[in-house]
Design a protein around this motif. Structure first.
Motif, mmCIF file in Angstrom:
data_model
loop_
_atom_site.group_PDB
_atom_site.id
_atom_site.type_symbol
_atom_site.label_atom_id
_atom_site.label_comp_id
_atom_site.label_asym_id
_atom_site.label_seq_id
_atom_site.Cartn_x
_atom_site.Cartn_y
_atom_site.Cartn_z
ATOM 1 N N MET A 273 0.844 -1.206 0.000
ATOM 2 C CA MET A 273 0.000 0.000 0.000
ATOM 3 C C MET A 273 0.878 1.255 0.000
ATOM 4 O O MET A 273 0.584 2.231 -0.697
ATOM 5 C CB MET A 273 -0.923 0.010 1.220
ATOM 6 N N GLY A 274 1.947 1.204 0.778
ATOM 7 C CA GLY A 274 2.884 2.331 0.790
ATOM 8 C C GLY A 274 3.456 2.569 -0.600
ATOM 9 O O GLY A 274 3.586 3.716 -1.056
ATOM 10 N N ALA A 328 2.190 -8.908 -2.595
ATOM 11 C CA ALA A 328 1.397 -8.899 -1.360
ATOM 12 C C ALA A 328 0.245 -9.898 -1.463
ATOM 13 O O ALA A 328 -0.114 -10.554 -0.478
ATOM 14 C CB ALA A 328 0.873 -7.487 -1.084
ATOM 15 N N GLU A 329 -0.314 -10.028 -2.642
ATOM 16 C CA GLU A 329 -1.397 -11.009 -2.820
ATOM 17 C C GLU A 329 -0.878 -12.423 -2.594
ATOM 18 O O GLU A 329 -1.522 -13.236 -1.925
ATOM 19 C CB GLU A 329 -2.005 -10.888 -4.228
ATOM 20 N N ARG A 330 0.313 -12.706 -3.133
ATOM 21 C CA ARG A 330 0.875 -14.050 -2.948
ATOM 22 C C ARG A 330 1.119 -14.349 -1.466
ATOM 23 O O ARG A 330 0.879 -15.441 -0.991
ATOM 24 C CB ARG A 330 2.206 -14.175 -3.708
ATOM 25 N N GLU A 331 1.605 -13.341 -0.754
ATOM 26 C CA GLU A 331 1.894 -13.556 0.662
ATOM 27 C C GLU A 331 0.628 -13.652 1.509
ATOM 28 O O GLU A 331 0.544 -14.446 2.433
ATOM 29 C CB GLU A 331 2.763 -12.403 1.209
ATOM 30 N N SER A 332 -0.346 -12.803 1.189
ATOM 31 C CA SER A 332 -1.467 -12.622 2.124
ATOM 32 C C SER A 332 -2.760 -13.287 1.685
ATOM 33 O O SER A 332 -3.641 -13.522 2.503
ATOM 34 C CB SER A 332 -1.750 -11.123 2.265
ATOM 35 N N VAL A 340 -4.912 -2.320 -3.853
ATOM 36 C CA VAL A 340 -4.794 -1.026 -4.537
ATOM 37 C C VAL A 340 -5.960 -0.114 -4.138
ATOM 38 O O VAL A 340 -5.776 1.074 -3.827
ATOM 39 C CB VAL A 340 -4.776 -1.236 -6.071
ATOM 40 N N GLU A 341 -7.160 -0.682 -4.089
ATOM 41 C CA GLU A 341 -8.343 0.130 -3.766
ATOM 42 C C GLU A 341 -8.235 0.731 -2.356
ATOM 43 O O GLU A 341 -8.482 1.920 -2.145
ATOM 44 C CB GLU A 341 -9.586 -0.762 -3.872
ATOM 45 N N VAL A 342 -7.830 -0.107 -1.406
ATOM 46 C CA VAL A 342 -7.721 0.401 -0.028
ATOM 47 C C VAL A 342 -6.599 1.440 0.056
ATOM 48 O O VAL A 342 -6.747 2.476 0.718
ATOM 49 C CB VAL A 342 -7.484 -0.768 0.961
ATOM 50 N N ALA A 343 -5.500 1.192 -0.643
ATOM 51 C CA ALA A 343 -4.401 2.175 -0.615
ATOM 52 C C ALA A 343 -4.888 3.525 -1.133
ATOM 53 O O ALA A 343 -4.549 4.583 -0.583
ATOM 54 C CB ALA A 343 -3.235 1.662 -1.458
ATOM 55 N N PHE A 377 4.333 3.640 8.737
ATOM 56 C CA PHE A 377 4.836 4.149 7.452
ATOM 57 C C PHE A 377 3.691 4.794 6.656
ATOM 58 O O PHE A 377 3.854 5.860 6.061
ATOM 59 C CB PHE A 377 5.435 2.964 6.688
ATOM 60 N N LEU A 378 2.511 4.175 6.680
ATOM 61 C CA LEU A 378 1.369 4.740 5.948
ATOM 62 C C LEU A 378 0.939 6.074 6.566
ATOM 63 O O LEU A 378 0.577 7.010 5.855
ATOM 64 C CB LEU A 378 0.197 3.751 5.943
ATOM 65 N N ASN A 379 0.950 6.148 7.889
ATOM 66 C CA ASN A 379 0.630 7.432 8.537
ATOM 67 C C ASN A 379 1.656 8.501 8.176
ATOM 68 O O ASN A 379 1.299 9.658 7.930
ATOM 69 C CB ASN A 379 0.574 7.276 10.063
ATOM 70 N N VAL A 380 2.908 8.102 8.138
ATOM 71 C CA VAL A 380 3.958 9.082 7.822
ATOM 72 C C VAL A 380 3.789 9.561 6.378
ATOM 73 O O VAL A 380 3.820 10.761 6.095
ATOM 74 C CB VAL A 380 5.348 8.460 8.050
#
Ligand code: SF4
Length: 934
Positions: A273-274, A328-332, A340-343, A377-380
């Motif tokens: 997402m970052g 990320a999809e493969r991992e999660s 992508v949408e949530v990011a 990191f996302l907040n920053v």
């Protein structure tokens, strides 16, 4: 109220009217509140109550309660929300009002007890508080005088107060504080500490536009009720919610996005997402430029001190290029398109992006501390640190009042709590104590457990049983507890301590962008004192001789040093009556008069002095709408005798300490990190032997999917989830709560159940590395395939028919040690009705006490944060012919070997300059700086 009526009226059939809900009585009537006695219905019999505010003690949130004390019998009839509490605002979860069950539990411990037989045998004699004080104080005094201070340990589960124990332990000069943090939140804390120098987050939920929770805050998270009501407020105002959780919790069911990540993959998703925020330029460039230590990163890691900010951004994209949505999809298992949408939603929320992770993924996984770091990191990137609707460092939103005449910090460093192998741990390596004692690293002469039940709560409780029964390893064990528990059974003294309405404490929590304090009170004592009675000690007004800790510790400390020659007594003398022992009333009076800005003035407006004001309302808001604290300018007086170094830090010329930072030409306080900025690059990690983790990153978990074979019955067990109605040990004696929640079946996905041929209610055997437990299945679509989950609140036990852990919640068990370290526990019978002073005990209709699982977990200390990594790789099997519901089998020889394996992964201190721990890292009960050095 009118708004409530309108909204409820909209759902009513035509012609039906709404009766207004009763409001809390106005404070002007709290001295004498009259209402009809419900039990006398249909007769109208008036009852008179003293309404006394206090604060709940059934979780860490410290919500306000109002106790209704019957003025005829001085008995607490009920507890409701205190509308004058700034965080809970009159609302509570089920556990708040259930405090009244705990007060009237017919099985509670009412008098101090001393063991009469062997430890663990369960024979007790009632003794006086005076004898308790004499016997324990003489042992402590002996240890201190013999220079064996590190043999005194106070091990706390739920502190429930701010400040008093620092006074006690530091007055004794010991480094004896131990906590439960490493089975709770240490991983998340380290991630936050590395970013901002403050180890917890405080999301401003109610003003957020997008909320991302890696937790279940709407039902049970940290600061549950105060947060839940604000999250719903935000939702009502249009905010969207995303929840990352492999389990469809009640929280996830309220979310706009449920992201059932494979356990341990959360950081990979967050970093992806970052990456999207960076690629699509959805970041707050100015914030990142001003407030991250990007220049230090470019200098140290890219050898390019002349780099500009755009160079840094290019570099950042490169660093996270591998974290694509597809990776990320493969991992999660979360679809790339959804990531992508949530990011994008996060990017669009900008500075109004609130986040939280507390236990959950951070506490479950090896490297879980990188989850909170990746979330930070996302907040920053979005500039949502310290903003309205964003996420602040917790310390900004918590007010801890400073009491009078504090002792100096101790000079000791206790390696039983702070071993050299874990220099970056947050905090004490509490659950490793049995292994340290078995290894001969030390001995404990006096051990206090306080609202702490390690035998039941910690992993590998059988190892705790082994050391607790061994008087060579633990000399004197005093359990300070409001209720019986599995650990108190192994104590020498069982000392009954007050519940929420039976003690004084001061608490503040980071529930929202505000700073407040709340005052816990012994409500019967306060009600009777309002009526003109006087008490020297709270146990004289509480049920039986249930005491409160402030008074206990004061008297104990006085007894240790009766003539003041040890330098302890002076910290327990009254600031109002020199040389006299302080009363609990004087302690809080001094704080309220001198240490809480605005309180004396607010009290004066009502014609009160500060203590009566706090006794009346139970809470006070010190400041609200706290944002952007890092921008606080350094005033000219602070700038005197300072210089600015090449990294723009403002340094004191006297001692070289960093006081602030110059940002765009202005000297401000910044964040309490070495750079005074948010640290994207952590020189500390590099200096302390972990250079590969100097940046926010992703560490594959010890339960990574690639290491599991489902065809062989291997699964990830999530054992950490809370229920909204129970909390660890303390709610065991709340009958209403146990009636609601008394079963903890194993959640398993329908596809997995099909593979195993399982149906809901059938037994299965869950094998861990050191043993197994037998539990029932609950087949559901509400969990990821490949993952199983079991709530940790259940499985309380007692070994005697009518003694020990309360019968509302516990099974009677047979515990056998079949060989050295080989333990077998079998339920003899579940919960049954019993005869007592409470007729409800004969109406118990449930039989299940649930199944205990933590006993079967080996310790898995993360080598950096020290967090016990709770998630387990398990094998699920059908039960054998001999297996029965609730069976537990463990081998502590195996758990000891596994402890050693995880220990071998550490990179021990010393760090730079022969330090035990970075000087800038927080530590509870911080000793003198000199103690940080070997
Ligand atoms: S959330 Fe519930 S248990 Fe926790 S303090 Fe508030 S009322 Fe008590």
């Amino acid at each position: 109220m009118d708004d409530d009526q309108d909204s409820r009226a909209a759902f009513l059939p035509e012609g039906m009217t709404v009766t207004p809900l009763e409001k809390a009585p106005p404070p002007s009537k709290w001295n004498d509140w009259v209402e009809y006695d419900a039990r006398a219905w249909p007769r109208r019999v008036e009852k008179r109550y003293a309404v006394v505010p206090t604060i709940c003690f059934n979780c860490e949130a410290a919500c306000g309660l109002l106790a209704y004390v019957d003025k005829e019998t001085w008995s607490v009839r009920r507890m409701e929300g205190n509308p004058y509490h700034p965080a809970s605002r009159g609302r509570n979860c089920a556990k708040g009002p259930a405090t009244v069950n705990q007060i009237h539990d017919p099985e509670r411990i009412l008098y101090p007890l001393k063991r009469a037989g062997k430890r663990g045998e369960g024979t007790w004699e009632r003794i006086s508080w005076q004898r308790v004080l004499e016997e324990i104080s003489s042992e402590i005094r002996r240890l201190i005088l013999e220079g064996r201070r590190n043999e005194i340990m106070y091990h706390v589960g739920r502190p429930g107060h701010d400040g008093y124990m620092e006074r006690v332990l530091q007055a004794w000069g010991i480094d004896g504080h131990n906590s439960h943090t490493n089975v709770c939140s240490s991983a998340a804390r380290l991630g936050y500490e590395l970013w901002q120098g403050l180890d917890r987050p405080s999301p401003d939920h109610s003003n957020a536009r997008f909320i991302l929770m890696i937790s279940s805050h709407l039902e049970s998270g940290h600061y549950f009720n105060p947060h839940a009501q604000r999250i719903i407020e935000a939702k009502l105002h249009g905010a969207k919610i995303a929840v990352m959780d492999p389990r469809l919790s009640n929280t996830a069911s309220m979310a706009d996005y449920w992201l059932p990540t494979y356990p341990g993959s959360e950081a990979a998703v967050l970093l992806a997402m970052g990456g999207i925020l960076l690629e699509e330029d959805l970041i707050d460039r100015e914030f990142v430029r001003r407030w991250t230590n990007w220049r230090e990163f470019m200098t140290e890691e890219r050898a390019n001190p002349a780099a500009g900010f755009e160079d840094f951004l290019a570099c950042l994209k490169e660093v996270y290029a591998a974290f694509t949505p597809e990776f990320a999809e493969r991992e999660s298992g979360i679809p790339a398109a959804q990531i992508v949408e949530v990011a994008r939603e996060i990017g669009n929320a900008g500075t109004a992006f609130a986040t939280h992770v507390w236990r959950s993924a951070a506490s479950g996984n090896l490297g879980g501390w990188q989850v909170s770091r990746a979330l930070g990191f996302l907040n920053v990137l979005t500039g949502s640190v310290g903003t309205r609707g964003g996420t602040s460092p917790a310390a900004w939103d918590k007010f801890v009042a400073v009491p009078f005449a504090l002792p100096e910090p101790q000079e000791e460093w206790n390696e039983l709590a702070w071993p050299r192998e874990y220099p970056l741990a947050h905090h004490e390596m509490s659950y490793l104590l049995p292994y340290f004692l078995k290894e001969g690293r030390g001995r404990i002469g006096v051990y206090f457990t306080r609202a702490y039940n390690p035998v039941w709560t910690n992993p590998d409780g059988a190892s705790w049983m082994e050391v607790l029964r061994d008087e060579e390893k633990i000399g004197l064990h005093a359990a300070l507890t409001p209720t019986w528990n599995e650990t108190a059974w192994l104590a020498d003294y069982v000392l009954p301590m007050g519940l929420a309405g039976e003690r004084h404490d001061l608490q503040s929590q980071e529930t929202h962008a505000s700073r407040w304090i709340a005052f816990r009170q012994p409500v019967v004592r306060v009600a009777r004192e309002r009526a003109g009675e006087k008490f020297e000690f709270t146990y004289q007004a509480n049920p039986g001789e249930v005491w409160e800790e402030d008074e206990f510790w004061t008297c104990l400390s006085w007894n240790i040093d009766p003539d003041g020659r040890m330098g302890i007594r002076k910290y327990f003398e009254s600031p109002y009556r020199p040389g006299q022992r302080i009363t609990v009333e004087e302690y809080y009076r001094w704080i309220f008069e001198n240490s809480v800005p605005g309180l004396p003035e607010a009290a004066a407006c009502e014609g009160l002095s500060p203590l009566p004001y706090m006794r009346k309302y139970g809470a006070f808001e010190v400041t609200k709408d706290i944002y952007g604290v890092q921008n606080t300018p350094l005033v000219p007086a602070q700038l005197q005798g300072t210089s600015v170094d090449e990294a723009d830090r403002v340094l004191s010329e006297k001692d070289g300490k960093t006081l602030g930072v110059v940002v765009d030409g202005k000297a401000v306080i910044g964040f309490p990190t070495p750079s005074r900025k948010l640290e994207f690059f952590s020189r500390t990690m590099k200096d302390w032997s972990w250079p590969e983790h100097a940046l926010p990153g992703y560490i594959p978990s010890h339960v990574h999917w690639s290491d599991l074979d489902r065809e062989k019955g291997e699964y990830v067990l999530i054992p950490t989830f809370r229920l909204p109605t129970l909390i660890h040990t303390r709610t065991g004696n709340a009958k209403w709560l146990n009636e609601i929640s008394h079963s903890n079946p194993l959640w398993i996905h329908t596809s997995d159940a099909r593979r195993l041929g399982l149906r809901t209610g059938e037994l299965l055997k869950v094998r861990t590395q050191i043993g197994y437990f037998v539990v029932r299945a609950w087949v559901t679509e509400g969990i990821r395939p490949g993952v199983v989950a079991c709530s940790h609140h259940m499985g309380r036990w007692r070994v005697r028919e009518n003694d020990g852990t309360g019968r509302w919640c516990s099974a009677l068990v047979d515990i056998r040690e079949e060989g050295a370290g080989v333990w077998r526990i079998r339920q003899v019978e579940g919960v049954r009705p019993f005869r007592s002073g409470d007729p409800d005990s004969e109406r118990i209709w449930w039989q299940d006490a649930g199944v205990h699982q933590n006993l079967t977990f080996a310790p898995q200390p993360d080598p950096i944060s020290g967090m016990h990594c709770w998630h387990q790789k398990v094998r699920i099997e059908p039960p054998g012919p001999e297996d029965r519901y609730g069976d537990i089998y463990v081998d502590t020889n195996k758990s000891f070997a596994i402890y050693r394996e995880w220990l071998a992964r550490t990179r021990p201190a010393p760090g730079p300059n022969n330090l035990r721990r970075p000087l800038w890292f927080q530590r509870p009960f911080r000793p003198k700086d000199t103690a940080y050095y070997f």
